[in-house]
Every structure is written in structure tokens, then in C-alpha cells.
Design a protein around this motif. Structure first.
Motif, mmCIF file in Angstrom:
data_model
loop_
_atom_site.group_PDB
_atom_site.id
_atom_site.type_symbol
_atom_site.label_atom_id
_atom_site.label_comp_id
_atom_site.label_asym_id
_atom_site.label_seq_id
_atom_site.Cartn_x
_atom_site.Cartn_y
_atom_site.Cartn_z
ATOM 1 N N GLN A 16 -40.147 -54.516 12.610
ATOM 2 C CA GLN A 16 -41.245 -54.624 13.568
ATOM 3 C C GLN A 16 -41.987 -53.297 13.692
ATOM 4 O O GLN A 16 -43.219 -53.258 13.834
ATOM 5 C CB GLN A 16 -40.710 -55.043 14.946
ATOM 6 C CG GLN A 16 -41.773 -55.153 16.035
ATOM 7 C CD GLN A 16 -42.873 -56.150 15.702
ATOM 8 O OE1 GLN A 16 -42.636 -57.153 15.033
ATOM 9 N NE2 GLN A 16 -44.093 -55.880 16.162
ATOM 10 N N PHE A 17 -41.249 -52.201 13.589
ATOM 11 C CA PHE A 17 -41.859 -50.876 13.654
ATOM 12 C C PHE A 17 -42.807 -50.662 12.479
ATOM 13 O O PHE A 17 -43.871 -50.057 12.629
ATOM 14 C CB PHE A 17 -40.758 -49.808 13.649
ATOM 15 C CG PHE A 17 -41.275 -48.400 13.615
ATOM 16 C CD1 PHE A 17 -41.962 -47.858 14.692
ATOM 17 C CD2 PHE A 17 -41.073 -47.600 12.493
ATOM 18 C CE1 PHE A 17 -42.437 -46.556 14.659
ATOM 19 C CE2 PHE A 17 -41.543 -46.300 12.461
ATOM 20 C CZ PHE A 17 -42.226 -45.779 13.546
ATOM 21 N N VAL A 18 -42.428 -51.168 11.298
ATOM 22 C CA VAL A 18 -43.291 -51.063 10.123
ATOM 23 C C VAL A 18 -44.608 -51.780 10.383
ATOM 24 O O VAL A 18 -45.694 -51.264 10.086
ATOM 25 C CB VAL A 18 -42.607 -51.643 8.870
ATOM 26 C CG1 VAL A 18 -43.551 -51.575 7.671
ATOM 27 C CG2 VAL A 18 -41.317 -50.892 8.565
ATOM 28 N N GLN A 36 -48.446 -50.201 10.621
ATOM 29 C CA GLN A 36 -49.554 -50.705 9.828
ATOM 30 C C GLN A 36 -50.733 -51.097 10.708
ATOM 31 O O GLN A 36 -51.885 -51.032 10.288
ATOM 32 C CB GLN A 36 -49.091 -51.902 8.994
ATOM 33 C CG GLN A 36 -48.121 -51.511 7.881
ATOM 34 C CD GLN A 36 -47.570 -52.717 7.140
ATOM 35 O OE1 GLN A 36 -47.177 -53.714 7.755
ATOM 36 N NE2 GLN A 36 -47.545 -52.640 5.816
ATOM 37 N N GLY A 37 -50.445 -51.476 11.941
ATOM 38 C CA GLY A 37 -51.501 -51.897 12.850
ATOM 39 C C GLY A 37 -52.268 -50.758 13.496
ATOM 40 O O GLY A 37 -53.345 -50.971 14.042
ATOM 41 N N VAL A 38 -51.714 -49.523 13.446
ATOM 42 C CA VAL A 38 -52.388 -48.397 14.095
ATOM 43 C C VAL A 38 -52.819 -47.322 13.096
ATOM 44 O O VAL A 38 -53.015 -46.169 13.456
ATOM 45 C CB VAL A 38 -51.496 -47.758 15.188
ATOM 46 C CG1 VAL A 38 -51.285 -48.713 16.329
ATOM 47 C CG2 VAL A 38 -50.160 -47.292 14.606
ATOM 48 N N GLY A 39 -52.963 -47.696 11.818
ATOM 49 C CA GLY A 39 -53.498 -46.753 10.849
ATOM 50 C C GLY A 39 -52.637 -46.490 9.634
ATOM 51 O O GLY A 39 -53.068 -45.811 8.712
ATOM 52 N N ALA A 63 -40.832 -44.479 6.793
ATOM 53 C CA ALA A 63 -41.708 -45.510 7.345
ATOM 54 C C ALA A 63 -41.542 -46.829 6.601
ATOM 55 O O ALA A 63 -41.506 -47.906 7.206
ATOM 56 C CB ALA A 63 -43.163 -45.051 7.289
ATOM 57 N N GLN A 64 -41.432 -46.761 5.272
ATOM 58 C CA GLN A 64 -41.231 -47.984 4.487
ATOM 59 C C GLN A 64 -39.923 -48.676 4.867
ATOM 60 O O GLN A 64 -39.840 -49.905 4.857
ATOM 61 C CB GLN A 64 -41.238 -47.645 2.999
ATOM 62 C CG GLN A 64 -42.607 -47.292 2.452
ATOM 63 C CD GLN A 64 -42.560 -46.917 0.980
ATOM 64 O OE1 GLN A 64 -41.563 -46.388 0.480
ATOM 65 N NE2 GLN A 64 -43.639 -47.185 0.262
ATOM 66 N N LEU A 71 -38.303 -41.080 12.567
ATOM 67 C CA LEU A 71 -39.696 -40.661 12.663
ATOM 68 C C LEU A 71 -40.056 -40.191 14.076
ATOM 69 O O LEU A 71 -40.847 -39.271 14.248
ATOM 70 C CB LEU A 71 -40.613 -41.808 12.238
ATOM 71 C CG LEU A 71 -40.642 -42.094 10.737
ATOM 72 C CD1 LEU A 71 -41.378 -43.390 10.459
ATOM 73 C CD2 LEU A 71 -41.292 -40.944 9.973
ATOM 74 N N MET A 72 -39.482 -40.836 15.081
ATOM 75 C CA MET A 72 -39.786 -40.461 16.455
ATOM 76 C C MET A 72 -39.138 -39.143 16.859
ATOM 77 O O MET A 72 -39.473 -38.570 17.895
ATOM 78 C CB MET A 72 -39.335 -41.570 17.412
ATOM 79 C CG MET A 72 -40.135 -42.858 17.309
ATOM 80 S SD MET A 72 -41.876 -42.699 17.808
ATOM 81 C CE MET A 72 -42.687 -42.617 16.205
#
Length: 392
Positions: free
Chosen positions: A9-11, A15-18, A52-53, A60-61
Motif C-alpha cells: 500500500q505504501f508503494v 506512486q500517487g504523490v510523485g 521503495a520498490q 524510508l521514513m
């Protein structure tokens, strides 16, 4: 052995924010090699691309390297697959803005253009109500002084409308930044061995001072970052110092107005500073210099963003929201002054009303906009300096 917890879901959120092109990456490492400021030890953004993949949200956070990137776009320009690693790091920072400080709804509203009417509508309604109330009191929506001049304080008195509203908004923003920076620093984890000059670890306060003087004030990293660096550096510096100039002016006016009020309560009679200020006043000259610097910076940054190749880098909503609001502030601010001097009351008051709306949208929503990175990145760079995470 560290356990990894992939989050599909994080992926999708990335993808939805750039970060929509992240799946194109095949780990050639061109981005890390090409980056002019990436550390030689565990360089970015190659590792961030694979994290990220895999959907490794936790890594990442807590990754401070996301904040070391100055988003010059060199990695995205040279990526043979068009994976846009620079956009990915920007997307991660954008997601961080939305998550480290509440209320959560603000992060949601700042994530999409469909919520823009709500963000603009809040201050628009507030100041429209004030306009209507003051018009009823004054008997006109476009009042003039006895000698026939436009004065914005007749319709939007600073004592009762502007100062209290923006004062409370500023206090809330300061508190939100405090919470956000505190949460951000808690997330960071030092990577690998840390070696300090002389074996002494600097204090966070010292690291913060060195970061502000050595990097923020001069924008030194912008000079090292990317091929077409001059317009970007000059544009950022112009807007940076424009806001400093306007902050100084606002502070002087506030102290000059409210200082005598507080002193008067203890029996000290001091002359108050009232607006509008004469054009020949050093305060007004500094304000107009800030306006000119702001326009110069906006022109440079907007031209650079318009010229971006969409195949190599995205123009995100976060970027355009900030540019749009700052453009609105400077254009309506300059317009308000010129229309007041021209005494065109039917245009002056609506323009000033729009100026108040734009300023509110910048100030009150600051922690959730891209401009919030001025605070968060400064804190991150100071922390990186403290733990010994150096750029090349």
C-alpha cells in the motif's frame, strides 16, 4: 538479522504523490554515481529506489538521506530508464510532511488539488465576514478617510482582525513545527560508523548553527547541485531573502504598534507606529526591496519549472501550490500598494482582501506545504552534521 516488512500500500501511496515511475528502476546505480553531493558511503538515491520498490516504509521514513537531497534533478536527467529518482525522494518528503504533525486532515487536504477550494475557502470566508461586519459598522464597503484616501485599516483593522488572526495562526504553526521536528528527529537512525573531527561529537545546537550559517544562509549546496544551477540558486536565494526582508518589516511594524500599547499599560507614553508608512521610510524601502526580490525569484523558479522535461521530472501539485500561493502574495501585495496610492477604492479593497487570503494560506498551512521543508530540512541537515553523515 533485521526483519523487513514490505508494505504494498505504501508503494501505491508513493506512486500517487510523485513516485509513479519508481518501478522502472533496475538498479544500474547511475543516479548515485551522478549525484554531485551524495555521500561516498552508502550513497543515495539507489538504495532508496529499491527500498521503495520493496515497500520498505519503515526504512524510508527513518532515512536521513532523503533530506540531504536538494532535488537538483541530475539523477532523473541521467536515468536510462526514466525512473525519476529525484521525484521519488521529493515524494517521500511530501509524505513525511503529511505524517509527522497533526491534524491528519491537513495532510489529506494538501495532497490533492481537489481540496484547494477548502483551503482557500477557510480564509476567504473569515475575511469576507469581517468585511461585511466592518462595512455594516462603517456604512460602506469601500471607506475613505476624511480627506478621501484609501486606508486598509478602515475595513480590516489590525487591532481586531489582522493581528489576532495571524498571531494565533503563527503560534499554532510554531507549535506544529515543534512537534513535527521532534517526531522527525526521532525517526532518524545513524547509518554505519560515525567519525568526528577530533573525536568530539558536536551538540545539536552547534550543528544547527553551523548548518544555518554554512548552508542555509548561503544555499551552498545549490551551487554544487546540478548542471543548470545558477537560476535555481539565485531564485531560491531571492525568495529566501525577500521573506527575511518582509519578516523584518512585519516585526518592526508589530513592535512599533503593540510595544507602546503594552508600555502604556504601565504608564509609559511612547508614540505608536501606524500604517500606511510613507514611501520614503526605510521600513517601506525594505518592504519594496523584498517585493522586488520576491518577483525576481518567482520568475526564475517558475521559468525553470515550466521548462522541465516531463519525461525526466514531474511538476507535482505540491510544487505548484507553493509557487501559486507565493505568486498570489507578491502580486496582490504589490497591487494593494499601487491601487492604494492611485486611490482606486473599488479595486484596492478587493485586492487587499485577496492578499490577506493568500497570506493566510501560506502561513496557516506552512507545516504541510513544500515550504515546510525549510524547517524540516534544516533540522535534518543539522542532525546529519551531528551524527557525521557528510556529503561528498
Amino acid at each position: 538479522m533485521q526483519r523487513l516488512n514490505p508494505d504494498p500500500q505504501f508503494v501505491r501511496e508513493l506512486q500517487g504523490v510523485g513516485g509513479d515511475a519508481l518501478t522502472k528502476c533496475y538498479q544500474c546505480a547511475t543516479c548515485s554515481v551522478a549525484c554531485p553531493i551524495s555521500p561516498s558511503s552508502q550513497p543515495y538515491p539507489r538504495k532508496e529506489m529499491i527500498w521503495a520498490q520493496w515497500g520498505l516504509k519503515d526504512k524510508l521514513m527513518t532515512d536521513i538521506d532523503v533530506w540531504l537531497c536538494h532535488n537538483c534533478g541530475t539523477c532523473s536527467d541521467l536515468c536510462p530508464r526514466g525512473a525519476k529518482p529525484g521525484d521519488l525522494l521529493a515524494a517521500i518528503r511530501n509524505m513525511t510532511y503529511r505524517s509527522i504533525a497533526g491534524p491528519a486532515v491537513m495532510g489529506k487536504w494538501m495532497s490533492s488539488v481537489k481540496h484547494l477550494p477548502v483551503l482557500a475557502g477557510i480564509p476567504a470566508v473569515i475575511y469576507l465576514v469581517i468585511w461585511i461586519i466592518m462595512a455594516a459598522i462603517r456604512g460602506t464597503a469601500f471607506p475613505l478617510t476624511e480627506d478621501g484616501h484609501v486606508v486598509y485599516g478602515l475595513l480590516f483593522p489590525g487591532d481586531y482582525t489582522i493581528d489576532p488572526i495571524f498571531g494565533l495562526a503563527a503560534l499554532y504553526v510554531i507549535y506544529t513545527f515543534y512537534v513535527g521536528v521532534k517526531n522527525l528527529l526521532k525517526r532518524f537512525e545513524p547509518e554505519g560508523e560515525v567519525i568526528f573531527v577530533g573525536g568530539k561529537k558536536p551538540s545539536m545546537l552547534r550543528a544547527l548553527w553551523d548548518t544555518i550559517i554554512g548552508e542555509i544562509v548561503t544555499h551552498k549546496k545549490f551551487a554544487d547541485c546540478g548542471e543548470d544551477k545558477a537560476p535555481r540558486k539565485i531564485g531560491h536565494l531571492a525568495i529566501f531573502y525577500a521573506f527575511i526582508a518582509l519578516f523584518i518589516v512585519t516585526s518592526i511594524v508589530a513592535v512599533g504598534h503593540w510595544g507602546p500599547v503594552f508600555l502604556g499599560w504601565v504608564g509609559v507614553d511612547v508614540h505608536q507606529l501606524h500604517t500606511p508608512i510613507p514611501l520614503t521610510s526605510p521600513i517601506k524601502l525594505l518592504a519594496n526591496l523584498g517585493a522586488v526580490l520576491g518577483i525576481v525569484g518567482l520568475v526564475l523558479l517558475t521559468a525553470k519549472r515550466v521548462a522541465k522535461d516531463p519525461k525526466k521530472s514531474e511538476n507535482s501539485y505540491y510544487d505548484w501550490y507553493l509557487l501559486g500561493v507565493i505568486w498570489a502574495i507578491f502580486l496582490t501585495g504589490i497591487g494593494s500598494q499601487l491601487l492604494r496610492l492611485a486611490n482606486v477604492k473599488y479595486l484596492a479593497y478587493p485586492t487587499y482582501y485577496l492578499h490577506l487570503v493568500a497570506v493566510f494560506m501560506l502561513l496557516a498551512y506552512l507545516p504541510w506545504t513544500k515550504l515546510g521543508h525549510f524547517v524540516y530540512r534544516t533540522a535534518a541537515l543539522a542532525y546529519a552534521r551531528r551524527i557525521g553523515r557528510k556529503v561528498m
